[in-house]
Design an enzyme around this catalytic site. Structure first.
Site: not given
Lengths: 175, 175
Positions: A7, A9
């Site tokens: 991922d 963020d």
């Protein structure tokens, strides 16, 4: 070759520091990541929820996030032994596409852009591992979820957890 | 619930008509889809390869493609019995992100944007079926590839093939 999906963020991009900074500036507050332990900014200041989310719709918001400590070095190492894909739920903020792409090209130039995935529902991801700060993405993921510690998830239990990128390195060394 | 992943260009979006139209206009030619049988525009006019690819870097190129005949109706039907994801290799043309997103929201408003995937290497896609005009995406795909006929792929053999969206409907009825 096994595949690791990662991922953006709060995992490789320091979303919280920027978000807190623009919020504190506008509302003359002094909130820090410590204030977000077990919660989120929009839950801490629910009367400003719309404004807090609106920051993320600024096409430039995601362009100058700091890189999470040690992520570049560890991902470079991992990419020698694993297929590394970056899988980000960008569809929630479609104005972020260009900034996210440019950010990845700038800070992770050794990754192939054909391994970037902008999606929404991450159950579409076919990988052996998913490193993510949102445990909801693990519910329908068929590989091994690895929860990357972020303030909002510190109280979640029942997941393999890593607290930083040095722990990611250790996890894959001993795996 | 089984999942169908569907490509955009040449499957739900009529890429060729637009591409030929801008090319014909600029070079005063009268090429049609028939001229592209078994080939691609860039192979047919190799001395203009760079110009032909440059059209696709125009952020607006993908904004006004026609919708492929019957695709809306059939996908709406399929989405009642399957999870439908739109999976497009947008990373090859990162300037296309916004136009592709807006196009999907305009022409397929009944699909959830969390089911849109902008990727490059489609082996990352976890689905039971992939409807695509590029057979290369089937090589490492673990589900059933379904080749959607496009001029460039008419000579490909060894794949389940559908020639239009009515044949897609039939395939899933009898499956």
């Amino acid at each position: 070759m096994q595949r690791i999906a990662i991922d953006m963020d709060e995992v490789i991009a320091d979303f919280n520091s920027k978000h807190l900074s623009v919020f504190n500036r506008e509302y003359n507050e002094t909130l820090t990541a410590r204030d977000l332990m077990g919660t989120r900014l929009r839950e801490l200041r629910p009367h400003l929820k719309n404004e807090i989310i609106a920051y993320l719709k600024d096409p430039e918001f995601f362009s100058d996030l700091e890189v999470m400590k040690d992520s570049q070095e560890v991902i470079r190492e991992l990419s020698e032994q694993y297929e590394v894909f970056i899988t980000t739920a960008a569809m929630e903020f479609p104005t972020s596409f260009s900034a996210k792409y440019a950010w990845l090209k700038e800070h992770f130039p050794f990754l192939d852009e054909l391994n970037f995935v902008f999606c929404g529902d991450k159950s579409i991801i076919h990988a052996d591992y998913l490193i993510d700060d949102n445990h909801r993405h693990f519910q329908r993921f068929q590989g091994q979820g690895i929860l990357f510690t972020a303030p909002h998830n510190i109280n979640e239990t029942g997941y393999v957890r890593v607290n930083n990128w040095l722990e990611v390195r250790e996890y894959f060394k001993s795996n």
